[in-house]
Enzyme design. Structure first.
Site, PDB file in Angstrom:
ATOM      1  N   HIS A  99      56.328  87.178  60.724  1.00  0.00           N
ATOM      2  CA  HIS A  99      55.088  86.751  61.392  1.00  0.00           C
ATOM      3  C   HIS A  99      54.053  87.865  61.244  1.00  0.00           C
ATOM      4  O   HIS A  99      54.361  88.951  60.765  1.00  0.00           O
ATOM      5  CB  HIS A  99      55.362  86.492  62.874  1.00  0.00           C
ATOM      6  CG  HIS A  99      56.029  85.178  63.117  1.00  0.00           C
ATOM      7  ND1 HIS A  99      55.418  84.155  63.806  1.00  0.00           N
ATOM      8  CD2 HIS A  99      57.235  84.703  62.741  1.00  0.00           C
ATOM      9  CE1 HIS A  99      56.240  83.114  63.844  1.00  0.00           C
ATOM     10  NE2 HIS A  99      57.344  83.424  63.217  1.00  0.00           N
TER      11      HIS A  99
ATOM     12  N   GLY B  12      47.205  88.800  64.773  1.00  0.00           N
ATOM     13  CA  GLY B  12      45.791  89.087  64.940  1.00  0.00           C
ATOM     14  C   GLY B  12      45.209  90.040  63.907  1.00  0.00           C
ATOM     15  O   GLY B  12      45.867  90.395  62.917  1.00  0.00           O
TER      16      GLY B  12
ATOM     17  N   ASP C 287      54.694  76.027  65.179  1.00  0.00           N
ATOM     18  CA  ASP C 287      54.633  77.496  65.237  1.00  0.00           C
ATOM     19  C   ASP C 287      54.728  77.960  66.699  1.00  0.00           C
ATOM     20  O   ASP C 287      53.986  77.447  67.553  1.00  0.00           O
ATOM     21  CB  ASP C 287      53.290  77.925  64.615  1.00  0.00           C
ATOM     22  CG  ASP C 287      53.194  79.417  64.385  1.00  0.00           C
ATOM     23  OD1 ASP C 287      54.238  80.071  64.197  1.00  0.00           O
ATOM     24  OD2 ASP C 287      52.042  79.930  64.376  1.00  0.00           O
TER      25      ASP C 287
ATOM     26  N   ILE D  14      50.657  83.351  57.878  1.00  0.00           N
ATOM     27  CA  ILE D  14      49.284  83.848  57.723  1.00  0.00           C
ATOM     28  C   ILE D  14      48.303  82.904  58.418  1.00  0.00           C
ATOM     29  O   ILE D  14      48.198  81.726  58.046  1.00  0.00           O
ATOM     30  CB  ILE D  14      48.938  83.973  56.221  1.00  0.00           C
ATOM     31  CG1 ILE D  14      49.809  85.085  55.600  1.00  0.00           C
ATOM     32  CG2 ILE D  14      47.456  84.292  56.015  1.00  0.00           C
ATOM     33  CD1 ILE D  14      50.000  84.975  54.132  1.00  0.00           C
TER      34      ILE D  14
END
Ligand code: G3H
Ligand code: 13P
Ligand code: ZN
Length: 316
Positions: free
Chosen positions: A210, A180, A81, A254
């Site tokens: 994302h 976030g 990632d 996630i």
């Protein structure tokens, strides 16, 4: 069974999205595999640079290889990632990852293309696939104008040129989400208009979203009631995942929501059991809760129940 994301995307395109979940430790790994099998879903394990250096990158590889033995029916991809160029090469050489993300989205367009192209060549030579990113994810703050906010989103014409020139296998697009627990402000939401334009130019090409945690308010309230301080946390409406999937999104990332589950379980456990020092007690609860969370998320993504179909496609 470890597969490339390419195979999973072929199965999912236009109908549902595959959940891409970040892991850092044993408890997340156990809950992740259990939840995906409980909901009969194929999935993507994501490993960030931070996760690779939390203990040692080889520890995560060992955990995942062991999980594969404990859960032999699982079908999943192992994905880096937000990699930089060097980390991508390290993962490509390792022989363990099935796909890497090169994130050069902070670079100017031409530089992003050049870096991505180099990684694609190295990855394809070893049978791995590559996710790249175009556009700027990020907090959309209240004071920024609509024009300024739009400029950070993925430009659909550039997306076509980028994919053609880099040869990447999937593209992460900026359509209003951010990483976030604090997403969106005011009336901002997912920009389906932009996604639609991207899909028109790249029909059949897998797109990635994302920053897709939902930041459930109930979870935030429970964390705060147990001593947490998360104020104004907000996420993506999970009921919008299927619409995004119809518009070409095949992978939905996630991480934050899983962190919220961890925080809620541990805060509540220690508040209720201040005498406890046995780490396995909250750890056990977390593994079960994380599995439940994964299974519920897969229902929203549409990947729940798809495991046998994917297995059949792989064996044809
Ligand atoms: O997009 C980032 C992921 O949430 C991973 O976070 O870099 O703190 O592991 P991390
Ligand atoms: P969240 O912070 O919304 O969970 O996004 C995670 C992500 O995009 C990982 O690459
Ligand atoms: Zn991300």
């Amino acid at each position: 069974m470890i597969v490339t994301t390419k195979k999973l995307f072929e199965a999912a395109y236009g109908n549902y999205a595959i959940g891409a979940y970040n892991i850092n430790n044993l408890e997340q790994t156990m809950g992740l595999f259990q939840g995906n099998l409980d909901s009969q879903a194929p999935f993507i394990i994501q490993i960030s640079k931070g996760a690779r250096s939390y203990t040692h990158k080889t520890m995560l590889e060992g955990l995942i290889r062991s999980a594969e033995e404990v859960f032999p029916e699982a079908i999943f991809a192992v994905h880096l990632d937000h990699g930089d160029e060097q980390t991508c090469y390290d993962c490509i050489e390792s022989g363990f990852y099935s796909s890497v993300m090169i994130d050069a989205s902070h670079e100017p367009f031409e530089e992003n293309i050049a870096i991505t192209r180099r990684v694609v060549e190295a990855a394809h030579a070893r049978g791995l696939v590559v996710e790249a990113e175009l556009g700027m994810l990020g907090g959309v703050e209240e004071h920024i104008s609509v024009a300024e906010a739009d400029a950070k989103l993925t430009n659909p014409d550039q997306a076509l040129e980028f994919v053609e020139r880099t040869g990447c296998d999937s593209l992460a697009v900026a359509i209003g989400t951010s990483h976030g627990a604090y997403k969106f402000s005011g009336s901002q939401a997912l920009r389906f208009d932009v996604l639609e334009e991207i899909q028109k130019r790249l029909p059949g090409f897998p797109l990635v979203m994302h920053g897709s945690s939902s930041v459930p308010q109930e979870e935030v309230e429970r964390i705060n009631a147990a001593g947490g301080k998360l104020h104004g946390a907000k996420g993506v409406d999970a009921n919008q995942f299927k619409r995004a999937a119809q518009l070409g999104v095949t992978k939905i990332n996630i991480d934050t929501d899983g962190r919220l589950v961890w925080t809620r379980v541990h805060r509540e456990y220690f508040l209720e059991h201040p005498e406890n020092i046995d780490l396995r007690k909250p750890g056990k609860i977390f593994m079960a809760e994380y599995a439940r969370f994964i299974a519920a998320k897969n229902e929203k993504l549409g990947s729940a129940g798809q495991l046998e179909h994917v297995r059949k496609l792989l064996s044809d």
